[in-house]
Scaffold this motif. Structure first.
Motif, PDB file in Angstrom:
ATOM      1  N   GLU A 170      30.918 -42.804   6.458  1.00 43.26           N
ATOM      2  CA  GLU A 170      31.113 -41.373   6.872  1.00 43.26           C
ATOM      3  C   GLU A 170      29.978 -40.594   5.761  1.00 43.26           C
ATOM      4  O   GLU A 170      29.431 -39.772   6.362  1.00 43.26           O
ATOM      5  CB  GLU A 170      32.545 -40.950   6.209  1.00 43.26           C
ATOM      6  N   THR A 171      29.750 -41.093   4.900  1.00 42.22           N
ATOM      7  CA  THR A 171      28.636 -40.364   4.108  1.00 42.22           C
ATOM      8  C   THR A 171      27.418 -40.775   4.628  1.00 42.22           C
ATOM      9  O   THR A 171      26.359 -39.929   4.590  1.00 42.22           O
ATOM     10  CB  THR A 171      28.922 -41.098   2.628  1.00 42.22           C
ATOM     11  N   ALA A 172      26.997 -41.942   5.209  1.00 38.57           N
ATOM     12  CA  ALA A 172      25.969 -42.126   5.679  1.00 38.57           C
ATOM     13  C   ALA A 172      25.717 -41.322   7.067  1.00 38.57           C
ATOM     14  O   ALA A 172      24.658 -41.017   7.388  1.00 38.57           O
ATOM     15  CB  ALA A 172      25.929 -43.646   6.274  1.00 38.57           C
ATOM     16  N   GLU A 173      26.883 -41.238   7.712  1.00 36.99           N
ATOM     17  CA  GLU A 173      26.616 -40.168   9.048  1.00 36.99           C
ATOM     18  C   GLU A 173      26.315 -38.805   8.418  1.00 36.99           C
ATOM     19  O   GLU A 173      25.542 -37.936   9.011  1.00 36.99           O
ATOM     20  CB  GLU A 173      27.826 -40.238   9.718  1.00 36.99           C
ATOM     21  N   LEU A 174      27.087 -38.297   7.387  1.00 34.97           N
ATOM     22  CA  LEU A 174      26.624 -37.057   6.800  1.00 34.97           C
ATOM     23  C   LEU A 174      24.924 -36.826   6.185  1.00 34.97           C
ATOM     24  O   LEU A 174      24.319 -35.920   6.736  1.00 34.97           O
ATOM     25  CB  LEU A 174      27.456 -36.653   5.582  1.00 34.97           C
ATOM     26  N   ARG A 175      24.501 -37.920   5.702  1.00 32.09           N
ATOM     27  CA  ARG A 175      23.131 -37.840   5.470  1.00 32.09           C
ATOM     28  C   ARG A 175      22.304 -37.665   6.567  1.00 32.09           C
ATOM     29  O   ARG A 175      21.333 -37.239   6.606  1.00 32.09           O
ATOM     30  CB  ARG A 175      22.705 -39.132   4.602  1.00 32.09           C
ATOM     31  N   THR A 176      22.885 -38.574   7.578  1.00 29.52           N
ATOM     32  CA  THR A 176      21.838 -38.380   8.820  1.00 29.52           C
ATOM     33  C   THR A 176      21.929 -37.217   9.647  1.00 29.52           C
ATOM     34  O   THR A 176      20.874 -36.378  10.055  1.00 29.52           O
ATOM     35  CB  THR A 176      22.537 -39.526   9.895  1.00 29.52           C
ATOM     36  N   ALA A 177      23.055 -36.536   9.456  1.00 32.60           N
ATOM     37  CA  ALA A 177      23.310 -35.178  10.038  1.00 32.60           C
ATOM     38  C   ALA A 177      22.429 -34.247   9.220  1.00 32.60           C
ATOM     39  O   ALA A 177      21.723 -33.292   9.821  1.00 32.60           O
ATOM     40  CB  ALA A 177      24.738 -34.702  10.128  1.00 32.60           C
ATOM     41  N   LEU A 178      22.559 -34.326   8.010  1.00 33.02           N
ATOM     42  CA  LEU A 178      21.669 -33.339   7.052  1.00 33.02           C
ATOM     43  C   LEU A 178      20.181 -33.637   7.413  1.00 33.02           C
ATOM     44  O   LEU A 178      19.304 -32.411   7.056  1.00 33.02           O
ATOM     45  CB  LEU A 178      21.973 -33.669   5.626  1.00 33.02           C
ATOM     46  N   SER A 179      19.637 -34.846   7.750  1.00 35.57           N
ATOM     47  CA  SER A 179      18.327 -34.842   8.063  1.00 35.57           C
ATOM     48  C   SER A 179      17.798 -34.373   8.995  1.00 35.57           C
ATOM     49  O   SER A 179      16.524 -34.430   9.499  1.00 35.57           O
ATOM     50  CB  SER A 179      18.034 -36.543   7.851  1.00 35.57           C
ATOM     51  N   ARG A 180      18.744 -33.949  10.164  1.00 34.59           N
ATOM     52  CA  ARG A 180      18.461 -33.530  11.655  1.00 34.59           C
ATOM     53  C   ARG A 180      18.309 -31.818  11.330  1.00 34.59           C
ATOM     54  O   ARG A 180      19.323 -31.217  10.916  1.00 34.59           O
ATOM     55  CB  ARG A 180      19.324 -33.792  12.434  1.00 34.59           C
ATOM     56  N   PRO A 181      17.192 -31.284  11.615  1.00 34.00           N
ATOM     57  CA  PRO A 181      17.093 -30.015  11.421  1.00 34.00           C
ATOM     58  C   PRO A 181      17.979 -29.102  12.192  1.00 34.00           C
ATOM     59  O   PRO A 181      18.378 -27.819  11.986  1.00 34.00           O
ATOM     60  CB  PRO A 181      15.609 -29.378  11.803  1.00 34.00           C
ATOM     61  N   ALA A 182      18.439 -29.660  13.427  1.00 32.00           N
ATOM     62  CA  ALA A 182      19.068 -28.986  14.604  1.00 32.00           C
ATOM     63  C   ALA A 182      20.772 -29.214  14.363  1.00 32.00           C
ATOM     64  O   ALA A 182      21.516 -28.749  15.272  1.00 32.00           O
ATOM     65  CB  ALA A 182      19.020 -29.303  15.782  1.00 32.00           C
ATOM     66  N   ALA A 183      21.346 -29.663  13.238  1.00 36.53           N
ATOM     67  CA  ALA A 183      22.645 -29.963  13.129  1.00 36.53           C
ATOM     68  C   ALA A 183      23.324 -28.516  12.968  1.00 36.53           C
ATOM     69  O   ALA A 183      23.229 -28.000  12.045  1.00 36.53           O
ATOM     70  CB  ALA A 183      22.711 -31.014  12.002  1.00 36.53           C
ATOM     71  N   PRO A 184      24.436 -28.471  13.705  1.00 36.44           N
ATOM     72  CA  PRO A 184      24.903 -26.990  13.880  1.00 36.44           C
ATOM     73  C   PRO A 184      26.005 -27.114  12.782  1.00 36.44           C
ATOM     74  O   PRO A 184      26.585 -28.072  12.573  1.00 36.44           O
ATOM     75  CB  PRO A 184      25.582 -27.011  15.076  1.00 36.44           C
ATOM     76  N   PRO A 185      26.533 -25.844  12.332  1.00 39.40           N
ATOM     77  CA  PRO A 185      27.469 -25.779  11.166  1.00 39.40           C
ATOM     78  C   PRO A 185      28.668 -26.285  11.640  1.00 39.40           C
ATOM     79  O   PRO A 185      29.556 -26.789  10.799  1.00 39.40           O
ATOM     80  CB  PRO A 185      27.484 -24.305  11.249  1.00 39.40           C
ATOM     81  N   ALA A 186      28.997 -26.359  13.023  1.00 33.70           N
ATOM     82  CA  ALA A 186      30.312 -26.845  13.949  1.00 33.70           C
ATOM     83  C   ALA A 186      30.290 -28.613  13.450  1.00 33.70           C
ATOM     84  O   ALA A 186      31.401 -28.903  13.309  1.00 33.70           O
ATOM     85  CB  ALA A 186      30.180 -26.490  14.975  1.00 33.70           C
ATOM     86  N   GLU A 187      29.100 -28.973  13.470  1.00 35.16           N
ATOM     87  CA  GLU A 187      29.144 -30.398  13.027  1.00 35.16           C
ATOM     88  C   GLU A 187      29.173 -30.650  11.437  1.00 35.16           C
ATOM     89  O   GLU A 187      29.998 -31.750  11.028  1.00 35.16           O
ATOM     90  CB  GLU A 187      27.869 -31.016  13.606  1.00 35.16           C
ATOM     91  N   ARG A 218      17.973 -18.848   5.864  1.00 35.50           N
ATOM     92  CA  ARG A 218      17.249 -19.374   4.888  1.00 35.50           C
ATOM     93  C   ARG A 218      17.929 -19.831   3.668  1.00 35.50           C
ATOM     94  O   ARG A 218      17.988 -21.201   3.007  1.00 35.50           O
ATOM     95  CB  ARG A 218      16.095 -18.423   4.249  1.00 35.50           C
ATOM     96  N   GLN A 219      18.987 -19.013   3.303  1.00 33.86           N
ATOM     97  CA  GLN A 219      19.923 -19.377   2.169  1.00 33.86           C
ATOM     98  C   GLN A 219      20.868 -20.749   2.717  1.00 33.86           C
ATOM     99  O   GLN A 219      20.877 -21.648   1.674  1.00 33.86           O
ATOM    100  CB  GLN A 219      20.832 -18.508   1.640  1.00 33.86           C
ATOM    101  N   ARG A 220      21.241 -20.724   3.969  1.00 34.07           N
ATOM    102  CA  ARG A 220      22.129 -21.953   4.418  1.00 34.07           C
ATOM    103  C   ARG A 220      21.130 -23.400   4.152  1.00 34.07           C
ATOM    104  O   ARG A 220      21.462 -24.235   3.919  1.00 34.07           O
ATOM    105  CB  ARG A 220      22.369 -21.602   5.676  1.00 34.07           C
ATOM    106  N   ARG A 221      19.716 -22.965   4.933  1.00 31.16           N
ATOM    107  CA  ARG A 221      18.793 -24.313   4.565  1.00 31.16           C
ATOM    108  C   ARG A 221      18.660 -24.732   3.221  1.00 31.16           C
ATOM    109  O   ARG A 221      18.686 -25.973   3.151  1.00 31.16           O
ATOM    110  CB  ARG A 221      17.672 -23.968   5.253  1.00 31.16           C
ATOM    111  N   ALA A 222      18.720 -23.678   2.054  1.00 32.46           N
ATOM    112  CA  ALA A 222      18.382 -24.205   0.684  1.00 32.46           C
ATOM    113  C   ALA A 222      19.645 -24.931   0.536  1.00 32.46           C
ATOM    114  O   ALA A 222      19.721 -25.871  -0.209  1.00 32.46           O
ATOM    115  CB  ALA A 222      18.080 -22.984   0.002  1.00 32.46           C
ATOM    116  N   VAL A 223      20.869 -24.520   0.694  1.00 37.01           N
ATOM    117  CA  VAL A 223      22.035 -25.111   0.205  1.00 37.01           C
ATOM    118  C   VAL A 223      22.170 -26.522   0.832  1.00 37.01           C
ATOM    119  O   VAL A 223      22.650 -27.504   0.039  1.00 37.01           O
ATOM    120  CB  VAL A 223      23.308 -24.340   0.676  1.00 37.01           C
ATOM    121  N   LEU A 224      21.837 -26.699   2.110  1.00 43.97           N
ATOM    122  CA  LEU A 224      21.889 -28.042   2.694  1.00 43.97           C
ATOM    123  C   LEU A 224      20.922 -29.006   2.225  1.00 43.97           C
ATOM    124  O   LEU A 224      21.068 -30.010   2.060  1.00 43.97           O
ATOM    125  CB  LEU A 224      21.514 -27.873   4.236  1.00 43.97           C
ATOM    126  N   ASP A 225      19.761 -28.475   1.678  1.00 37.16           N
ATOM    127  CA  ASP A 225      18.618 -29.379   1.020  1.00 37.16           C
ATOM    128  C   ASP A 225      19.203 -29.578  -0.112  1.00 37.16           C
ATOM    129  O   ASP A 225      19.008 -30.809  -0.557  1.00 37.16           O
ATOM    130  CB  ASP A 225      17.435 -28.610   0.999  1.00 37.16           C
TER     131      ASP A 225
END
Length: 426
Positions: free
Chosen positions: A178-195, A156-163
Motif C-alpha cells: 500500500e505504501t509503494a502504491e502511494l509512492r507511485t501515486a505521488l510521483s504522478r503529477p496527474a494523481a487526483p485528490p480523490a485518489e 501551489r500549496q497542495r503541490r508543496a504538501v504532496l512533495d
C-alpha cells in the motif's frame, strides 16, 4: 509581386481548419449526449443542469451550421455548462471543448480559464495550474480574477504538501504494497485528490497503529494530511462573505444544535406562536411565509440562474443553502446573502447532505428532493437533537412532502398527532 490567389488559398485553408475543429466539438457533444442517454436507461426527465447543457449544445450546433454566426462563444458556453453539470464525463467534455477553444484562439483568456477549470475539475492539479497561469499571462497587469488567483495559490500549496509528503515516506523503510502504491501515486503529477486522499488517510492509520500517535514522524504525517485535506476544501466558502457571518461545517452544526429540541415547520401562516414555544430551534424552508421566529433557514435555490433570485433578508441564526453543484452554490451564496441577516452560513460540506458520501450518500433521492426533507434527513443523521418534529406538513397538495419522502417519515416516526399536524421522529 504578391499573388492574391495565394492569400485566398491560405484563408480558405484557415477556414477549413476552423470548421474541422468546430465539427469535431459538435461530434464529441453528440457522443456525450448518446452516452448520457444510454446511462440513463429508460426515458425520463433531465435534471435542470443537464437540460441547460443540452440546450448549450443545441446552440453550438445551430451556430456552427449558421452561415454568418461566430460559434466561439457558443463553444465556451458548452464548456461552462458542462462544468456546471458535474461528473467526470461532463468535465471531460468541458476539457475537450476548452482545448478546441485554445486552438482556435490561442490568446483567449476565457478559453484558457475554462481549460484550467476543466482540468481542475478532473483533479489534474499540475496541468490546471499551467492553464491558469496561461490565463493570468494574458490578463493586463497579470492580476486576473481574484478567484483564479486564489485557486492558483491553493494548487501551489497542495503541490508543496504532496512533495513534502513524498519526501517523508521516500526512505522510511516501509516496503509494504500500500505504501509503494502511494509512492507511485505521488510521483504522478496527474494523481487526483480523490485518489490520494484515502491512500494518505490509510497510511496515517497504519503508522499510528505501528509507531503510536506520539511519534514525531506520525505527528508530521498527520499534520501534512490535515493540511492537504484543508487545501482540497479550501474553497469551502466564498471569499466575499458579508461581514459578521461565520461559516460552519458538519462539526460546527453539531455543536450549535447539540442537546436542543428542533422542529421543521411548513411554510404556511397557520403555524406560529404557542405551537413553537417549546422548541429551542425552529427550522423554516425556502421562501417561507409568516412566522417571525426562524432559528435555522434551509433553502434550495432552483432555476436556470438561481444567483439572480431575491436576497435572503429574513433574519435567522443559521442559514443552510443546498445545491449539488459547488460552483453554482458558491455564486448563489456570494450574491444572495445579506449582511446582518444571519450569524452562521453552512459551508460546502453541508451543501448536499443527501447525496454526499461523507454524510448520507443516498443518491436515489435525486436533485429534486424537497428542502424540508433534505434538512430533516440531515438533522436526523447528525443525531444530536433529543427532539425532532415536523409541524404543519399536509398529507397531500401544496406544501406536502413527495410520496417517497412522506413514506420515509412515516416509517421513522415515533408519534403522529393529526389534530396538530405534528410528526415526531424522536
Amino acid at each position: 509581386m504578391t499573388n492574391p490567389l495565394a492569400g485566398l488559398f491560405k484563408a480558405r485553408q484557415r477556414d477549413a481548419a476552423r470548421s474541422a475543429l468546430y465539427a469535431g466539438s459538435v461530434h464529441r457533444c453528440g457522443a456525450y449526449l448518446a452516452a448520457q442517454e444510454a446511462d440513463r436507461g429508460a426515458p425520463g426527465p433531465l435534471i435542470p443542469r443537464q437540460t441547460r447543457l443540452t440546450q448549450a449544445i443545441g446552440t453550438l450546433t445551430a451556430s456552427v451550421d449558421g452561415p454568418a454566426a461566430d460559434p466561439f462563444d457558443a463553444l465556451l458556453g458548452v464548456g461552462e455548462r458542462a462544468l456546471e453539470a458535474g461528473g467526470d464525463a461532463s468535465a471531460e467534455l468541458a476539457l475537450s471543448v476548452a482545448g478546441t477553444a485554445t486552438r482556435l484562439r490561442q490568446r483567449s483568456r476565457a478559453a484558457w480559464r475554462l481549460h484550467g477549470a476543466a482540468l481542475d475539475g478532473l483533479g489534474r492539479d499540475d496541468e490546471a495550474l499551467e492553464s491558469y497561469e496561461r490565463y493570468l499571462a494574458l490578463v493586463p497587469g497579470g492580476d486576473g480574477a481574484p478567484g483564479t488567483a486564489r485557486r492558483i495559490d491553493t494548487l501551489r500549496q497542495r503541490r508543496a504538501v504532496l512533495d513534502e509528503l513524498a519526501a517523508l515516506i521516500a526512505g522510511d523503510g516501509d516496503d509494504g504494497e500500500e505504501t509503494a502504491e502511494l509512492r507511485t501515486a505521488l510521483s504522478r503529477p496527474a494523481a487526483p485528490p480523490a485518489e490520494l486522499t484515502p491512500r494518505v488517510a490509510a497510511l496515517v492509520r497504519r503508522r499510528t497503529v505501528r509507531d503510536g500517535a506520539g511519534d514525531p514522524a506520525v505527528r508530521r504525517l498527520a499534520g501534512l494530511y490535515g493540511t492537504y485535506r484543508r487545501l482540497v476544501e479550501r474553497d469551502a466558502v466564498p471569499a466575499e462573505l458579508p461581514d459578521a457571518v461565520t461559516p460552519v461545517g458538519v462539526a460546527g452544526l453539531r455543536a450549535l444544535l447539540g442537546g436542543k429540541s428542533v422542529c421543521v415547520v411548513a411554510g404556511g401562516d397557520d403555524v406560529a406562536g404557542a405551537a413553537l414555544d417549546g422548541y429551542d430551534v425552529v427550522v423554516r424552508c425556502d421562501g417561507f411565509r409568516g412566522g417571525a421566529r426562524t432559528d435555522l433557514h434551509a433553502v434550495t435555490p432552483r432555476g436556470a440562474t438561481p444567483w439572480d433570485g431575491p436576497p435572503w433578508t429574513a433574519p435567522t441564526g443559521i442559514r443552510l443553502v443546498f445545491d449539488e453543484a459547488a460552483p453554482r452554490w458558491r455564486r448563489v451564496v456570494r450574491q444572495r446573502l445579506v449582511p446582518g441577516a444571519q450569524e452562521h452560513i453552512g459551508d460546502v460540506s453541508l451543501r448536499r447532505p443527501l447525496t454526499d458520501p461523507a454524510l448520507l450518500g443516498e443518491s436515489a433521492w435525486g436533485e429534486d428532493a424537497s428542502t424540508a426533507f433534505t434538512v430533516l434527513r440531515l438533522l436526523d443523521f447528525l443525531d444530536v437533537t433529543p427532539r425532532l418534529d415536523l409541524i404543519g406538513f399536509p398529507p397531500s397538495g401544496a406544501g406536502a412532502l413527495r410520496p417517497a419522502e412522506a413514506a420515509w417519515v412515516t416509517d421513522h416516526s415515533t408519534h403522529v398527532d393529526d389534530s396538530t399536524m405534528r410528526i415526531a421522529l424522536r
